[in-house]
Design a protein around this motif. Structure first.
Motif, PDB file in Angstrom:
ATOM      1  N   LEU A 198       0.836  -1.205   0.000  1.00 29.15           N
ATOM      2  CA  LEU A 198       0.000   0.000   0.000  1.00 29.15           C
ATOM      3  C   LEU A 198       0.867   1.249   0.000  1.00 29.15           C
ATOM      4  N   ARG A 199       0.450   2.214  -0.815  1.00 27.84           N
ATOM      5  CA  ARG A 199       1.136   3.503  -0.876  1.00 27.84           C
ATOM      6  C   ARG A 199       0.087   4.602  -1.031  1.00 27.84           C
ATOM      7  N   ARG A 200       0.132   5.613  -0.158  1.00 30.36           N
ATOM      8  CA  ARG A 200      -0.778   6.751  -0.282  1.00 30.36           C
ATOM      9  C   ARG A 200      -0.133   7.789  -1.191  1.00 30.36           C
ATOM     10  N   THR A 201      -0.831   8.137  -2.251  1.00 35.79           N
ATOM     11  CA  THR A 201      -0.240   9.045  -3.247  1.00 35.79           C
ATOM     12  C   THR A 201      -0.792  10.458  -3.184  1.00 35.79           C
ATOM     13  N   LYS A 202      -2.009  10.628  -2.631  1.00 35.80           N
ATOM     14  CA  LYS A 202      -2.581  11.977  -2.562  1.00 35.80           C
ATOM     15  C   LYS A 202      -3.445  12.148  -1.317  1.00 35.80           C
ATOM     16  N   ILE A 203      -3.422  13.359  -0.791  1.00 36.24           N
ATOM     17  CA  ILE A 203      -4.366  13.800   0.233  1.00 36.24           C
ATOM     18  C   ILE A 203      -4.891  15.140  -0.258  1.00 36.24           C
ATOM     19  N   GLY A 204      -6.156  15.186  -0.665  1.00 32.27           N
ATOM     20  CA  GLY A 204      -6.666  16.407  -1.288  1.00 32.27           C
ATOM     21  C   GLY A 204      -5.827  16.747  -2.511  1.00 32.27           C
ATOM     22  N   ASP A 205      -5.317  17.986  -2.556  1.00 29.07           N
ATOM     23  CA  ASP A 205      -4.468  18.409  -3.676  1.00 29.07           C
ATOM     24  C   ASP A 205      -2.986  18.171  -3.401  1.00 29.07           C
ATOM     25  N   TYR A 206      -2.652  17.647  -2.235  1.00 28.36           N
ATOM     26  CA  TYR A 206      -1.256  17.358  -1.895  1.00 28.36           C
ATOM     27  C   TYR A 206      -0.856  16.016  -2.507  1.00 28.36           C
ATOM     28  N   SER A 207       0.323  15.973  -3.133  1.00 27.71           N
ATOM     29  CA  SER A 207       0.777  14.764  -3.818  1.00 27.71           C
ATOM     30  C   SER A 207       2.099  14.260  -3.245  1.00 27.71           C
ATOM     31  N   VAL A 208       2.261  12.940  -3.229  1.00 29.11           N
ATOM     32  CA  VAL A 208       3.520  12.357  -2.768  1.00 29.11           C
ATOM     33  C   VAL A 208       4.673  12.737  -3.705  1.00 29.11           C
ATOM     34  N   ASP A 209       4.354  13.119  -4.931  1.00 27.23           N
ATOM     35  CA  ASP A 209       5.402  13.549  -5.865  1.00 27.23           C
ATOM     36  C   ASP A 209       6.137  14.789  -5.357  1.00 27.23           C
ATOM     37  N   ASP A 210       5.476  15.547  -4.491  1.00 29.03           N
ATOM     38  CA  ASP A 210       6.075  16.763  -3.940  1.00 29.03           C
ATOM     39  C   ASP A 210       6.647  16.549  -2.538  1.00 29.03           C
ATOM     40  N   ALA A 211       6.605  15.308  -2.058  1.00 27.99           N
ATOM     41  CA  ALA A 211       7.040  15.018  -0.685  1.00 27.99           C
ATOM     42  C   ALA A 211       8.543  14.771  -0.615  1.00 27.99           C
ATOM     43  N   ASP A 212       9.093  15.038   0.562  1.00 29.59           N
ATOM     44  CA  ASP A 212      10.512  14.782   0.824  1.00 29.59           C
ATOM     45  C   ASP A 212      10.688  13.401   1.445  1.00 29.59           C
ATOM     46  N   GLN A 213      11.785  12.736   1.086  1.00 25.63           N
ATOM     47  CA  GLN A 213      12.181  11.544   1.828  1.00 25.63           C
ATOM     48  C   GLN A 213      12.615  11.988   3.225  1.00 25.63           C
ATOM     49  N   LEU A 214      12.255  11.237   4.244  1.00 23.82           N
ATOM     50  CA  LEU A 214      12.510  11.644   5.623  1.00 23.82           C
ATOM     51  C   LEU A 214      13.993  11.889   5.874  1.00 23.82           C
ATOM     52  N   ASP A 215      14.842  10.961   5.473  1.00 26.04           N
ATOM     53  CA  ASP A 215      16.287  11.108   5.713  1.00 26.04           C
ATOM     54  C   ASP A 215      16.846  12.319   4.979  1.00 26.04           C
ATOM     55  N   ASP A 216      16.400  12.530   3.741  1.00 22.27           N
ATOM     56  CA  ASP A 216      16.882  13.674   2.964  1.00 22.27           C
ATOM     57  C   ASP A 216      16.486  14.983   3.637  1.00 22.27           C
ATOM     58  N   PHE A 217      15.250  15.032   4.135  1.00 21.50           N
ATOM     59  CA  PHE A 217      14.756  16.242   4.783  1.00 21.50           C
ATOM     60  C   PHE A 217      15.566  16.557   6.043  1.00 21.50           C
ATOM     61  N   ILE A 218      15.810  15.539   6.844  1.00 21.10           N
ATOM     62  CA  ILE A 218      16.560  15.738   8.087  1.00 21.10           C
ATOM     63  C   ILE A 218      18.018  16.097   7.804  1.00 21.10           C
ATOM     64  N   ASN A 219      18.611  15.469   6.803  1.00 18.52           N
ATOM     65  CA  ASN A 219      19.994  15.814   6.433  1.00 18.52           C
ATOM     66  C   ASN A 219      20.100  17.257   5.963  1.00 18.52           C
ATOM     67  N   GLN A 220      19.074  17.711   5.242  1.00 19.85           N
ATOM     68  CA  GLN A 220      19.081  19.103   4.774  1.00 19.85           C
ATOM     69  C   GLN A 220      18.981  20.065   5.957  1.00 19.85           C
ATOM     70  N   ILE A 221      18.167  19.702   6.941  1.00 24.48           N
ATOM     71  CA  ILE A 221      18.045  20.535   8.148  1.00 24.48           C
ATOM     72  C   ILE A 221      19.406  20.630   8.857  1.00 24.48           C
ATOM     73  N   LYS A 222      20.107  19.499   8.968  1.00 26.16           N
ATOM     74  CA  LYS A 222      21.404  19.495   9.626  1.00 26.16           C
ATOM     75  C   LYS A 222      22.418  20.352   8.879  1.00 26.16           C
ATOM     76  N   GLN A 223      22.384  20.262   7.545  1.00 24.95           N
ATOM     77  CA  GLN A 223      23.301  21.072   6.727  1.00 24.95           C
ATOM     78  C   GLN A 223      23.013  22.558   6.895  1.00 24.95           C
ATOM     79  N   ASP A 224      21.725  22.902   6.908  1.00 28.32           N
ATOM     80  CA  ASP A 224      21.341  24.309   7.051  1.00 28.32           C
ATOM     81  C   ASP A 224      21.737  24.841   8.428  1.00 28.32           C
ATOM     82  N   ALA A 225      21.576  23.996   9.442  1.00 27.98           N
ATOM     83  CA  ALA A 225      21.923  24.427  10.798  1.00 27.98           C
ATOM     84  C   ALA A 225      23.419  24.628  10.958  1.00 27.98           C
ATOM     85  N   ALA A 226      24.199  23.847  10.208  1.00 26.47           N
ATOM     86  CA  ALA A 226      25.652  23.903  10.321  1.00 26.47           C
ATOM     87  C   ALA A 226      26.258  25.055   9.503  1.00 26.47           C
ATOM     88  N   SER A 227      25.495  25.574   8.548  1.00 25.78           N
ATOM     89  CA  SER A 227      26.038  26.629   7.659  1.00 25.78           C
ATOM     90  C   SER A 227      25.840  28.016   8.234  1.00 25.78           C
TER      91      SER A 227
END
Length: 227
Positions: A198-227
């Motif tokens: 099972l995979r949820r692809t949409k909630i209303g007008d929100y699409s999984v195509d626009d979603a971030d992978q969890l690890d990628d999102f957290i790594n980006q936060i760490k990079q931003d915090a370090a810069s």
């Protein structure tokens, strides 16, 4: 990206990883972005992946509204085998031959499960019965009686048939249990069935195509915090 924007409030689109609970994702993000007010709109089972809407700060007030939006799922129903949880969380109970079934039979079953329906949620679910979660009673082999709930299935399309594996797309109202759809699909066919992916692809007008992978999102936060 400044972390205080999350404290003020944002809606995050996360692609939930397999085996993670929705609460696991919220807990991980709470620690990563250091916010107190955070929650999600619409639980995904651990064995499901896909779109999870996360609200932080003032946007946690929007979560009930977001949870009420229609949703779209894609996945696989495996017919001919049943499980107590209607998915792969529990062991197989029964196995039945499916050789007699035709594509017309499958399409007819999907059509019967389209439109307004009274659906019984799974015993292995978070529905509360006299204050206790249904799955806790089910795991203790106690009798679980859950009243039907009115839902609407806008679309139940069979996208590919590979032997016992029936690939589908379902567009539905809030409160729909796709595991129960798998059970009912198998029962209509007379051979049983369970949800195997099972995979949820949409909630209303929100699409999984626009979603971030969890690890990628957290790594980006760490990079931003370090810069």
């Amino acid at each position: 990206m400044e972390l205080n924007q999350y404290t003020e409030g944002k809606i995050l689109l996360i692609d939930k990883p397999l085996t993670w609970t929705s609460f696991d994702v919220v807990k991980k993000l709470r620690y990563a972005i250091k916010v107190k007010k955070i929650g999600h709109a619409g639980t995904l089972d651990p064995l499901a992946t896909g779109l999870l809407l996360i609200g932080t700060g003032k946007f946690t007030k929007k979560l009930n509204e977001l949870q009420g939006l229609d949703k779209v799922y894609e996945g696989v129903i495996t017919i001919g085998k049943t499980t107590p949880s209607y998915d792969l969380e529990t062991e197989f109970e029964n196995e039945t031959t499916i050789d007699h079934l035709t594509q017309d039979d499958l399409e007819a079953a999907a059509k019967k499960l389209t439109g307004p329906l009274d659906q019984i949620p799974p015993a292995h679910s978070a529905v509360r019965i006299n204050g206790e979660r249904a799955y806790k009673k089910a795991r203790k082999n106690e009798e679980v009686k859950i009243d039907p709930r009115r839902i609407v299935i806008h679309e139940f399309a069979l996208t590919k048939i590979e032997g016992a594996d029936i690939h589908f797309r379902i567009a539905c109202s809030k409160g729909t249990y796709i595991r129960s759809m798998a059970r009912d699909f198998g029962e209509i066919l007379g051979v049983g069935g369970h949800l195997s992916a099972l995979r949820r692809t949409k909630i209303g007008d929100y699409s999984v195509d626009d979603a971030d992978q969890l690890d990628d999102f957290i790594n980006q936060i760490k990079q931003d915090a370090a810069s």
